[in-house]
Enzyme design. Structure first.
Site, PDB file in Angstrom:
ATOM      1  N   GLY A 276     -13.614  -4.222  -0.556  1.00  0.00           N
ATOM      2  CA  GLY A 276     -15.012  -3.819  -0.577  1.00  0.00           C
ATOM      3  C   GLY A 276     -15.202  -2.685  -1.438  1.00  0.00           C
ATOM      4  O   GLY A 276     -16.308  -2.767  -2.478  1.00  0.00           O
TER       5      GLY A 276
ATOM      6  N   GLY B 111      -9.588  -9.003  -1.016  1.00  0.00           N
ATOM      7  CA  GLY B 111      -8.126  -9.244  -0.286  1.00  0.00           C
ATOM      8  C   GLY B 111      -7.860 -10.668  -0.691  1.00  0.00           C
ATOM      9  O   GLY B 111      -6.667 -10.949  -0.799  1.00  0.00           O
TER      10      GLY B 111
ATOM     11  N   ARG C 237       0.887  -1.229  -0.076  1.00  0.00           N
ATOM     12  CA  ARG C 237      -0.017   0.024  -0.146  1.00  0.00           C
ATOM     13  C   ARG C 237       0.851   1.186   0.129  1.00  0.00           C
ATOM     14  O   ARG C 237       0.551   2.304  -0.599  1.00  0.00           O
ATOM     15  CB  ARG C 237      -1.094  -0.011   1.138  1.00  0.00           C
ATOM     16  CG  ARG C 237      -2.239  -0.913   0.815  1.00  0.00           C
ATOM     17  CD  ARG C 237      -2.909  -1.222   2.336  1.00  0.00           C
ATOM     18  NE  ARG C 237      -3.859  -2.048   1.957  1.00  0.00           N
ATOM     19  CZ  ARG C 237      -4.911  -2.551   2.728  1.00  0.00           C
ATOM     20  NH1 ARG C 237      -4.593  -2.385   4.194  1.00  0.00           N
ATOM     21  NH2 ARG C 237      -5.942  -3.191   2.406  1.00  0.00           N
TER      22      ARG C 237
ATOM     23  N   LYS D  50     -18.902 -17.428   0.859  1.00  0.00           N
ATOM     24  CA  LYS D  50     -20.301 -17.456   1.008  1.00  0.00           C
ATOM     25  C   LYS D  50     -20.955 -16.763  -0.327  1.00  0.00           C
ATOM     26  O   LYS D  50     -20.485 -15.727  -0.725  1.00  0.00           O
ATOM     27  CB  LYS D  50     -20.931 -16.826   2.057  1.00  0.00           C
ATOM     28  CG  LYS D  50     -20.562 -17.191   3.660  1.00  0.00           C
ATOM     29  CD  LYS D  50     -20.882 -16.485   4.686  1.00  0.00           C
ATOM     30  CE  LYS D  50     -20.615 -16.992   5.830  1.00  0.00           C
ATOM     31  NZ  LYS D  50     -20.989 -16.108   7.050  1.00  0.00           N
TER      32      LYS D  50
END
Ligand code: AMP
Length: 416
Positions: free
Chosen positions: A397, A374, A35, A218
């Site tokens: 996200g 991620g 990052r 999921k």
């Protein structure tokens, strides 16, 4: 609209929202500086022009409290080394006016963790949503968030947002602060620009066939993006833990595999929708199961819809690897989010490696491949493939929301 490349930062103070939320070990040392490296092109351009930098970021989730283990003070030396400039540190991000005012061209000031202040996220603390006073507290917090953002804005002449990873949040530093700069003095950074271009390639600039690979644990966390992709893709590979919700919905036997029992109908609806849209929905045929959720588990290869009790599907089997590879290798556009199995355990990483191999091969043959979220990034890094795909996104996200077609508040605050 202003942009970093064309803007002349000479003599200007630029406040830059970066994502320096880097992982640290127990000694406070950085274990992955991706990052920090990601922000360097923007930061170096500003310094090379003769501008000065005020860097702001969050680290972890201190939830409005001072937590020394989440201090950005720990990364000052690393940022100094990366920029080749001795970075100054402001131990209170809301009281840095003097330090910011004293900055000379070429100098850099890093502010302490923004999330030490609850105003950064703008959520009221210490009050339950069910409390009748919650709405009032929320309103009051929104007002203090504006004040906090105004303080940050007062440090600088120009605002740059280069933190794609938090662009889906309407926080003080990612969105509200932009209200205090006019259109000519706010812009997205070079990393953010690259991320948005990659998303654009996937959403609007599609070379066909387009294959999306959705994995992870999921279906519930991926449903928004699956529905959006259904409008766009030719092949939709669904893998990872969500496989077993589909298998059970179709009447299969899944042993102890992970399953969302309240999403069985949703799984059937997705299959129906794929058929109606002419999308080739590709599901696993065989699984590698474990008798325990561990790397040392005994393994069993069996059909994905006929798993004995006491076993759980933790990776795709060899037939599925071939089936997936076919849909991946013919693609000219690829999106990969989420591993095909529990890749963290070497025993169950074989399927994810096979998917990665196919993505790399397709990329070599001219496909545009975007890997994001991620865990998929950790996955390509594990296999050393990060530089063999077209683009690895820094967003989790934020990437998923952008691909779902949602407007990111951090981008809207700048681009309108
Ligand atoms: P997500 O955050 O939803 O993308 O999920 C990523 C996680 O899903 C990874 O940590 C994987 O270990 C996990 N995962 C992948 N396949 C399975 C599976 N078959 N059973 C349980 N977990 C899985």
């Amino acid at each position: 609209m202003a942009n970093v490349k064309d803007f002349n930062f000479a003599g200007k103070k630029a406040i830059v929202r970066v994502d320096f939320n880097v992982p640290l070990n127990e000694q406070g040392q950085i274990t992955d500086d991706t990052r920090i490296r990601g922000a360097l092109p923007t930061l170096k351009k500003i310094l090379a022009d003769g501008g000065s930098l005020i860097l702001m970021s969050h680290m972890g989730k201190p939830k409005g409290k001072v937590k020394p283990e989440l201090s950005l003070g720990q990364i000052v030396d690393a940022v100094s080394a990366a920029l080749d400039v001795k970075v100054q540190f402001a131990p209170d991000c809301a009281k840095a006016a003097d330090a910011a005012a004293a900055l000379k061209p070429g100098e850099v000031l890093l502010l302490e963790n923004l999330r030490y202040y609850p105003e950064e996220e703008g959520k009221p603390v210490g009050i339950d949503k069910a409390d009748p006073a919650f709405e009032e507290a929320k309103k009051a917090m929104k007002e203090s968030q504006k004040e906090f953002a105004k303080t940050l804005a007062s440090y600088a002449d120009v605002y740059v947002n280069d933190a794609f990873g938090t662009a889906h949040r309407k926080h003080a530093s990612t969105a509200v602060v932009a209200e205090y700069f006019d259109a000519d003095n706010k812009m997205v950074g070079l990393l953010m620009e690259k991320e948005l271009t990659a998303v654009d390639n996937i959403l609007t600039n599609i070379n066909r066939p387009f294959t999306a690979i959705m994995g992870g644990s999921k279906v519930s966390t991926k449903i928004g993006i699956i529905e959006n992709l259904m409008e766009k893709v030719d092949n939709l590979i669904l893998c990872g833990g969500m496989t077993y919700t589909f298998m059970k919905a179709m009447g299969g036997k899944i042993g102890n595999s992970i399953c969302e029992d309240d999403k069985l109908q949703l799984a059937l609806d997705i299959m129906e929708k794929a058929k109606a849209k002419g999308v080739n929905l590709v599901l696993g045929e065989d699984s590698i199961c474990g008798d325990d959720f561990s790397n040392d588990a005994n393994t069993l290869e069996c059909p994905a819809n006929d798993i004995p009790d006491g076993w759980e599907g933790l990776d795709i089997g060899p037939k599925t690897q071939v089936k997936f590879a076919e849909a991946i290798k013919e693609a000219k556009t690829i999106l990969w989010n989420g591993p095909a199995g529990v890749f963290e355990f070497d025993t169950f990483a074989v399927g994810s490696k096979a998917v990665a191999d196919a993505v790399v091969e397709a990329t070599k043959n001219g496909a545009f491949s975007l890997v994001g979220g991620g865990d998929s990034v950790a996955c390509v890094n594990k296999f050393g493939y990060a530089d063999q795909v077209s683009y690895v996104s820094t967003g989790g996200g934020a990437l998923l929301e952008a691909i779902e077609g949602k407007v990111l508040p951090g981008v809207a605050a700048i681009k309108g």
